[in-house]
Design a protein around this motif. Structure first.
Motif, mmCIF file in Angstrom:
data_model
loop_
_atom_site.group_PDB
_atom_site.id
_atom_site.type_symbol
_atom_site.label_atom_id
_atom_site.label_comp_id
_atom_site.label_asym_id
_atom_site.label_seq_id
_atom_site.Cartn_x
_atom_site.Cartn_y
_atom_site.Cartn_z
ATOM 1 N N TRP A 1 -1.429 26.270 5.225
ATOM 2 C CA TRP A 1 -2.198 25.041 5.022
ATOM 3 C C TRP A 1 -2.668 24.476 6.360
ATOM 4 O O TRP A 1 -3.815 24.043 6.492
ATOM 5 N N VAL B 1 -3.020 15.907 1.951
ATOM 6 C CA VAL B 1 -2.014 15.499 0.970
ATOM 7 C C VAL B 1 -0.869 16.508 0.931
ATOM 8 O O VAL B 1 0.308 16.139 0.877
ATOM 9 N N LYS B 2 -1.213 17.790 0.962
ATOM 10 C CA LYS B 2 -0.174 18.827 0.926
ATOM 11 C C LYS B 2 0.710 18.795 2.170
ATOM 12 O O LYS B 2 1.913 19.054 2.099
ATOM 13 N N ARG C 1 -11.443 28.444 1.692
ATOM 14 C CA ARG C 1 -10.008 28.346 1.956
ATOM 15 C C ARG C 1 -9.364 29.708 2.170
ATOM 16 O O ARG C 1 -8.182 29.791 2.482
ATOM 17 N N GLU D 1 -13.808 17.814 1.110
ATOM 18 C CA GLU D 1 -12.897 17.716 -0.028
ATOM 19 C C GLU D 1 -11.676 18.610 0.177
ATOM 20 O O GLU D 1 -10.540 18.207 -0.093
ATOM 21 N N TYR D 2 -11.912 19.837 0.650
ATOM 22 C CA TYR D 2 -10.802 20.750 0.905
ATOM 23 C C TYR D 2 -9.863 20.182 1.968
ATOM 24 O O TYR D 2 -8.639 20.266 1.856
ATOM 25 N N ASN E 1 -9.307 17.056 2.712
ATOM 26 C CA ASN E 1 -8.528 15.944 2.159
ATOM 27 C C ASN E 1 -7.375 16.439 1.295
ATOM 28 O O ASN E 1 -6.281 15.850 1.297
ATOM 29 N N ARG E 2 -7.602 17.533 0.556
ATOM 30 C CA ARG E 2 -6.518 18.099 -0.251
ATOM 31 C C ARG E 2 -5.396 18.639 0.640
ATOM 32 O O ARG E 2 -4.210 18.517 0.311
ATOM 33 N N GLN F 1 -4.973 7.937 4.261
ATOM 34 C CA GLN F 1 -5.701 9.195 4.452
ATOM 35 C C GLN F 1 -6.289 9.311 5.849
ATOM 36 O O GLN F 1 -6.233 10.371 6.479
#
Length: 707
Positions: free
Chosen positions: A601, A641-642, A521, A634-635, A637-638, A357
């Motif tokens: 993204w 991943v995407k 977002r 948190e957003y 980190n998501r 990460q």
């Protein structure tokens, strides 16, 4: 070679694989968006795609590549020879007049030159000195007589030249330079003179060895009146002997922290006489009797108009810095998909670096910023071309261009230095090897942060423009509009636009930032938060500085100085907003659904990273609650991943091949080493001959004892 230059970008559109190949992140069973790399690469190439591809074809040639380890004298000789190579390949004439063999293509000229940074930054800058500064000054500050006399020799390199503006004692403060050019009516000549050591022209490219001529900036004096800074053409050296002409002297700046292929030096003048007609007189002239005239009555406006014609240096640095960031990220991300380190999730398989990460965050956030900077640069380049082609060339257009260049150049050059350093560290010890170029590129680009305008000074210019626009907004509004504005500020209102004009529209458009923050977002939520921060910072600074004009000069300067940090921070926030808006504008031109999803993204990662960087401001000013603030990370980190499965696609879209990147760690050699190691250990385990790990043996022994 042909594949590199004929195709806009890397690979074709890739379908989502059903199984995770070696070096890629595992994918879920659900369908993944695919990136159309060619289409995205074409979009990144922009309006001047053909010119960029032609320039990249040249930049891929070994003849133009930097040879690491050369002595600075050898490097200088090589780069000067490379200028001749550019002339022979018709790569330098784009911006010059058609009547002289050019193409009057101002945007294409910058687009081509900035690509040379991937070959050797010294070449890009030396070419910029010769044609972008020296030649451009003659073209834009001179008249037809000057053009026909000097431009052909400048274009074909018969007249290597200097742009002699900066002085040892005055860098960014051009208005205060001390070199003088005093008109002598008795001989119809100007006398160029350096009155003291601090007035020597310094850090001047081509001055140490190669320059035969120079455009010298000096204070024009005639009839006892100083008319401010003007430009004069001065012959420096004898073309045959290369010795300085009488009254001219100088010295070599020597070895620098980077860009040692350029012969920077110092120049000074002792009562050097030049013909009156050597004054580049487009904006100011002196007749034979010594009478001064100018089509621009205001001395201040005249000065900024003359300097404004030279804005292309900042534009090209912005683009070159973006290109260097792309090359660095291409190498670092490619390497990170192949390099394995630590077996965190398996007893037998080591992890690919890019699956960590922290590695994703350090590279993907900079990738997002690079995309934003790239799209913003394309808008800047189009604005530049509109002004210099004459399509949109009002005073306001020129002011907007100058402000935009002053806003974006600091961000992109600082970002390039940060990206090169982070990519270097992300590649470990291998990143420190010169063969992988991170350290070399960073050294060469270091000075980009200070020349063509020190970054901090440029942001201060942007801040002053923001304050001026703010003042214009409220100059004629009625009390009701102003009251609604104040109420809007108190409740956290945001401007839904980039600039700071049309306050009535602003009042109509504003809404609650707190409500917008619920949708971090969401495009409008990000815009609201980013724009509100700029507006609030400018409004607070304007309020603090209100009434400065009624103070004495000393007290006014002191008050301004007390708020300088806030002003520069506001200007940087404004520039970041411009980049975010440019990224968002670019999304509207993406037609492929998969590409649009991935780029959205990436845009969100850029926007949320800006909010995270300034989270303390949003919390202290009540724009985000503590609870909402905790969700930003948190957003992010998501999103990491995407984006992970698309990292290579996104850097492939930059369109730089091995001849451009030239980093050994990005050639696939690391994957071969890792595959060899994995095959070896797999074979050893299968043979039963592998030594037993002591920890395994101890565990077995303990289990036997328990039983």
């Amino acid at each position: 070679m042909t594949e590199l230059v004929d195709r806009p970008a890397g690979n074709r559109q890739r379908p989502a694989p059903t199984a995770a190949p070696s070096g890629t992140a595992p994918r879920t069973a659900s369908a993944q968006p695919a990136v159309d790399v060619d289409a995205l690469g074409g979009q990144l190439l922009g309006k001047w795609a053909a010119t960029r591809l032609q320039a990249r074809s040249l930049a891929a040639q070994p003849e133009l590549h930097k040879i690491e380890g050369l002595a600075h004298t050898e490097h200088r000789e090589r780069v000067f020879g490379q200028l001749k190579y550019l002339v022979e390949n018709e790569a330098v004439h784009r911006a010059f007049p058609k009547a002289l063999g050019g193409f009057d293509d101002h945007g294409g000229n910058i687009a081509g030159f900035e690509e040379l940074v991937v070959a050797d930054p010294s070449l890009q800058i030396k070419a910029g000195v010769q044609w972008g500064l020296f030649g451009s000054a003659v073209m834009h500050l001179g008249t037809a007589e000057h053009h026909s006399k000097w431009l052909p020799g400048i274009m074909n390199l018969e007249i290597p030249g200097c742009f002699a503006m900066t002085e040892t004692g005055h860098g960014s403060d051009v208005a205060s330079i001390a070199t003088t050019a005093t008109y002598d009516p008795a001989t119809d000549e100007f006398v160029v003179h350096t009155p003291f050591r601090a007035a020597w022209k310094d850090y001047i490219g081509n001055a140490a060895t190669d320059g035969l001529g120079a455009v010298v900036f000096a204070q024009l004096v005639t009839r006892g009146v100083g008319h401010g800074v003007h430009a004069f053409y001065v012959d420096l050296r004898d073309p045959e002997t290369k010795e300085f002409l009488p009254g001219i002297g100088g010295e070599d700046d020597g070895i620098k922290g980077g860009l040692n292929g350029i012969d920077n030096g110092r120049l000074h003048f002792t009562n050097v006489r030049i013909p009156r007609t050597n004054l580049l007189n487009r904006y100011g002239d002196v007749d034979s009797d010594g009478k001064y005239s100018s089509p621009i009555a205001s001395p201040g406006r005249r000065f900024f108009t003359m300097l404004g014609t030279l804005v292309q240096g900042r534009v090209s640095l912005d683009g070159a810095a973006v290109a260097a960031s792309k090359v660095a990220l291409k190498a670092a991300i490619q390497y990170a998909t192949e390099r394995r380190q630590f077996n965190a999730s398996s007893h037998t398989e080591e992890e690919v670096l890019l699956d960590y990460q922290r590695h994703q965050k350090r590279l993907f956030t900079r990738l997002a910023t690079t995309y934003a900077a790239s799209f913003a640069h394309e808008q800047l380049l189009e604005k530049f071309d509109d002004v210099f082609s004459g399509a949109h060339d009002t005073d306001e257009d020129r002011q907007d261009l100058e402000t935009l260049a002053a806003a974006l150049k600091p961000l992109s050059t600082w970002h390039a230095l940060d990206t090169l350093q982070e990519c270097r560290e992300a590649c470990g010890g291998a990143g420190f090897l010169i063969e992988n170029r991170f350290a070399s590129l960073r050294a060469d680009l270091d000075v980009y942060a200070t020349f063509e305008g020190d970054n901090t000074v440029l942001l201060q210019l942007v801040a002053k423009r923001l304050l001026a626009d703010y003042a214009k907004e409220f100059r004629s509004v009625d009390f009701g509009v102003l009251a609604r504005y104040v109420v809007g500020q108190a409740t956290g209102a945001a401007i839904h636009r980039t600039g700071l004009r049309q306050v009535a529209q602003f009042v109509a458009d504003t809404g609650s930032v707190q409500k917008a923050a619920i949708a971090l977002r969401d495009e409008e939520g990000q815009r609201a938060l980013l724009t509100d921060r700029v507006q609030t910072m400018v409004a607070e600074a304007a309020t603090a500085l209100k009434g400065t004009g009624r103070l004495s000069q000393e007290k006014g300067a002191a008050l301004f100085n007390r708020h300088q940090n806030e002003l520069i921070d506001a200007a940087q926030a404004h520039a970041e907003l411009l980049q975010w808006e440019a990224f968002t504008d670019a999304l509207r031109d993406v037609t492929d659904p998969g590409t649009k999803t991935v780029l959205t993204w990436l845009r969100d990662l850029f926007g949320l990273s800006l909010i995270e960087k300034n989270l303390s401001w949003y919390l202290m000013n009540g724009r985000l609650s503590m609870q909402r603030g905790r969700t930003v990370g948190e957003y992010i980190n998501r999103l990491l991943v995407k984006l992970r499965p698309h990292a290579v696609e996104l850097v492939d879209a930059f369109g730089y091949g091995e001849q451009h990147v030239r980093a050994k760690i990005a050639t696939g050699a690391e994957k071969e080493r890792q595959d060899e190691a994995r095959t070896y250990f797999r074979s050893q385990r299968a043979s039963g001959q592998a030594p037993v790990d002591e920890k395994v043996l101890l565990a077995r022994t303990a289990a036997v004892k328990r039983n």
